[in-house]
Design a protein around this motif. Structure first.
Motif, short mmCIF file in Angstrom:
data_model
loop_
_atom_site.label_atom_id
_atom_site.label_comp_id
_atom_site.label_asym_id
_atom_site.label_seq_id
_atom_site.Cartn_x
_atom_site.Cartn_y
_atom_site.Cartn_z
N GLY A 8 6.09 8.10 -12.21
CA GLY A 8 5.84 8.17 -10.77
C GLY A 8 5.07 7.01 -10.19
O GLY A 8 4.82 6.98 -8.99
N VAL A 9 4.69 6.02 -11.01
CA VAL A 9 3.94 4.85 -10.51
C VAL A 9 4.80 3.61 -10.72
O VAL A 9 5.37 3.41 -11.80
N PRO A 10 4.92 2.75 -9.70
CA PRO A 10 5.75 1.55 -9.86
C PRO A 10 5.17 0.58 -10.88
O PRO A 10 3.96 0.35 -10.94
N ILE A 11 6.05 0.02 -11.68
CA ILE A 11 5.69 -1.10 -12.55
C ILE A 11 6.63 -2.25 -12.23
O ILE A 11 7.79 -2.04 -11.89
N ARG A 12 6.12 -3.47 -12.34
CA ARG A 12 6.92 -4.65 -12.04
C ARG A 12 6.91 -5.56 -13.26
O ARG A 12 5.86 -6.03 -13.70
N ILE A 13 8.09 -5.81 -13.81
CA ILE A 13 8.23 -6.63 -15.01
C ILE A 13 8.69 -8.02 -14.58
O ILE A 13 9.77 -8.17 -13.99
N SER A 14 7.91 -9.02 -14.87
CA SER A 14 8.22 -10.37 -14.41
C SER A 14 8.64 -11.25 -15.58
O SER A 14 8.08 -11.18 -16.68
N THR A 15 9.65 -12.09 -15.32
CA THR A 15 10.09 -13.10 -16.27
C THR A 15 10.23 -14.41 -15.52
O THR A 15 10.22 -14.44 -14.28
N ILE A 16 10.40 -15.48 -16.27
CA ILE A 16 10.66 -16.78 -15.62
C ILE A 16 12.08 -17.22 -15.95
O ILE A 16 12.39 -18.39 -16.00
N LEU A 17 12.94 -16.21 -16.16
CA LEU A 17 14.33 -16.45 -16.50
C LEU A 17 15.24 -15.96 -15.38
O LEU A 17 14.86 -15.08 -14.60
N PRO A 18 16.46 -16.48 -15.30
CA PRO A 18 17.45 -15.90 -14.38
C PRO A 18 17.79 -14.48 -14.83
O PRO A 18 17.29 -13.98 -15.84
N LEU A 19 18.67 -13.85 -14.09
CA LEU A 19 19.09 -12.49 -14.40
C LEU A 19 19.53 -12.39 -15.86
O LEU A 19 20.28 -13.23 -16.36
N ARG A 20 19.05 -11.37 -16.55
CA ARG A 20 19.32 -11.26 -17.98
C ARG A 20 20.24 -10.08 -18.28
O ARG A 20 20.13 -9.00 -17.67
N ALA A 21 21.10 -10.27 -19.28
CA ALA A 21 22.07 -9.23 -19.63
C ALA A 21 21.41 -8.00 -20.23
O ALA A 21 21.94 -6.90 -20.12
N PRO A 28 0.80 -1.24 0.00
CA PRO A 28 0.00 0.00 0.00
C PRO A 28 0.82 1.27 0.00
O PRO A 28 0.41 2.29 -0.55
N ASP A 29 2.02 1.24 0.61
CA ASP A 29 2.81 2.47 0.68
C ASP A 29 3.83 2.57 -0.46
O ASP A 29 4.69 3.44 -0.46
N ASP A 30 3.74 1.67 -1.43
CA ASP A 30 4.68 1.70 -2.55
C ASP A 30 4.25 2.72 -3.59
O ASP A 30 3.87 2.40 -4.71
N THR A 31 4.32 3.98 -3.22
CA THR A 31 3.95 5.03 -4.17
C THR A 31 5.07 5.31 -5.15
O THR A 31 4.84 5.89 -6.21
N THR A 32 6.28 4.93 -4.82
CA THR A 32 7.42 5.09 -5.72
C THR A 32 8.33 3.88 -5.59
O THR A 32 8.30 3.16 -4.59
N THR A 33 9.16 3.68 -6.61
CA THR A 33 10.13 2.59 -6.55
C THR A 33 11.14 2.81 -5.43
O THR A 33 11.61 1.86 -4.80
N LEU A 34 11.48 4.07 -5.16
CA LEU A 34 12.44 4.36 -4.10
C LEU A 34 11.94 3.84 -2.76
O LEU A 34 12.71 3.27 -1.97
N LYS A 35 10.65 4.01 -2.49
CA LYS A 35 10.09 3.50 -1.23
C LYS A 35 10.15 1.98 -1.20
O LYS A 35 10.40 1.37 -0.16
N ARG A 36 9.94 1.36 -2.35
CA ARG A 36 9.99 -0.10 -2.37
C ARG A 36 11.41 -0.60 -2.12
O ARG A 36 11.61 -1.60 -1.43
N ILE A 37 12.38 0.09 -2.67
CA ILE A 37 13.77 -0.30 -2.44
C ILE A 37 14.11 -0.22 -0.96
O ILE A 37 14.70 -1.14 -0.37
N ARG A 38 13.73 0.91 -0.35
CA ARG A 38 14.00 1.06 1.10
C ARG A 38 13.29 -0.03 1.90
O ARG A 38 13.83 -0.57 2.86
N GLY A 39 12.07 -0.35 1.48
CA GLY A 39 11.32 -1.40 2.18
C GLY A 39 11.98 -2.76 2.07
O GLY A 39 12.03 -3.52 3.05
N ARG A 40 12.53 -3.06 0.91
CA ARG A 40 13.20 -4.34 0.73
C ARG A 40 14.50 -4.40 1.55
O ARG A 40 14.84 -5.43 2.14
N ILE A 41 15.24 -3.29 1.58
CA ILE A 41 16.47 -3.27 2.38
C ILE A 41 16.12 -3.46 3.86
O ILE A 41 16.80 -4.23 4.58
N TRP A 42 15.09 -2.81 4.30
CA TRP A 42 14.67 -2.96 5.71
C TRP A 42 14.26 -4.40 5.99
O TRP A 42 14.61 -4.97 7.04
N LEU A 43 13.52 -5.00 5.07
CA LEU A 43 13.05 -6.37 5.27
C LEU A 43 14.21 -7.34 5.41
O LEU A 43 14.18 -8.25 6.26
#
Length: 269
Positions: A238-251, A153-168
């Motif tokens: 200004g709105v987060p988007i999440r791009i999902s794949t079923i592959l490992p990290l891609r170049a 709910p508080d993921d209004t920006t990607t920056l907030k999500r990054i901070r949230g993941r680091i905290w987690l």
């Protein structure tokens, strides 16, 4: 040419009578006048037919809301379906229905939506290309994208999500957990140490040429052999988007993210 006698014309003017019409005064001029009148009537009827869409007229087209017409106006193939209007977090879109995997219910229009598209040409899966598109997705040539919805709910920006993941994972919000860009992670910044808490995924940090941050979450392979899969989170206007794949990290992660941003630019009204 026969002229009306001067005395008779002057008499009509003195008594207030209107001058004779040319057709009445000169039969030889009546035919061209009638032809002009007929042409005016025909032109008027054709114009009226065009305006009201009488069958057979050039303006008799399908309703503007039909899929074929709307898709043509927005340069989408008709087989992608009619355009679906969606407004989420203040942004309005018109999205071909075959692109949409999930749309918000009417009672929750801000929930966001999920769609799929092929990276090379923004193609949607259709009835005729469903199998081909499935293998494109498996091979990483197509991606699934979530706009806003299902994020915290508080993921209004990607920056907030990054901070949230680091905290987690680390119990604080310092970006010092990330090291410099590494070649084996294709220019992404990997963490300098393992997370202090158990986690099913690893995080990496990247940046687009525009300066926008990109958070990468890669899930560790599970015992069932599912394999590693990664997702890439950044902002679109200004709105987060999440791009999902079923592959490992891609170049080509930068190219993939930038293609997705262009795709949303095209969908936006």
């Amino acid at each position: 040419m026969t002229m009306e006698p001067t005395a008779r014309r002057d008499a009509r003017l003195e008594t207030g009578a209107a001058p004779l019409a040319p057709s009445a005064a000169d039969p030889a001029r009546a035919a061209p006048a009638r032809e002009r009148a007929c042409r005016s009537i025909v032109t008027g009827l054709l114009l009226a037919a065009t305006l009201v869409g009488v069958p057979g007229s050039g303006a008799a087209q399908p309703d503007a809301g039909s899929g074929a017409v709307e898709a043509g106006r927005h340069a989408w193939p008709a087989e992608y379906g009619s355009l679906v209007p969606l407004t989420v977090r203040g942004h309005s879109f018109r999205i071909p229905e075959r692109h949409i995997r999930y749309r918000p219910p009417s009672r929750a229009p801000q929930d966001g939506f999920v769609l799929r598209f092929r990276l090379s040409d923004f193609a949607a899966p259709t009835r005729g290309t469903a199998d081909e598109f499935h293998w494109d997705f498996v091979a990483g040539r197509a991606v699934q994208v979530m706009f806003a919805g299902y994020l915290d709910p508080d993921d209004t920006t990607t920056l907030k999500r990054i901070r949230g993941r680091i905290w987690l994972l680390y119990g604080h919000e310092s970006f010092d957990v990330f090291g410099p860009p590494a070649e084996d992670s294709f220019g992404l910044r990997p963490p300098l140490e393992p997370p202090s808490k158990p986690s099913a995924f690893d995080i990496l940090l990247g940046e687009l040429p525009t300066g926008e941050p990109v958070l990468v979450e890669c899930f560790r392979p599970d015992p069932f052999g599912t394999g590693q899969r990664c997702r890439y989170i950044t902002d679109w206007r200004g709105v987060p988007i999440r791009i999902s794949t079923i592959l490992p990290l891609r170049a080509d992660w930068r190219d993939m993210v930038q293609a997705t941003l262009r795709f949303f630019d095209r969908l936006a009204q």
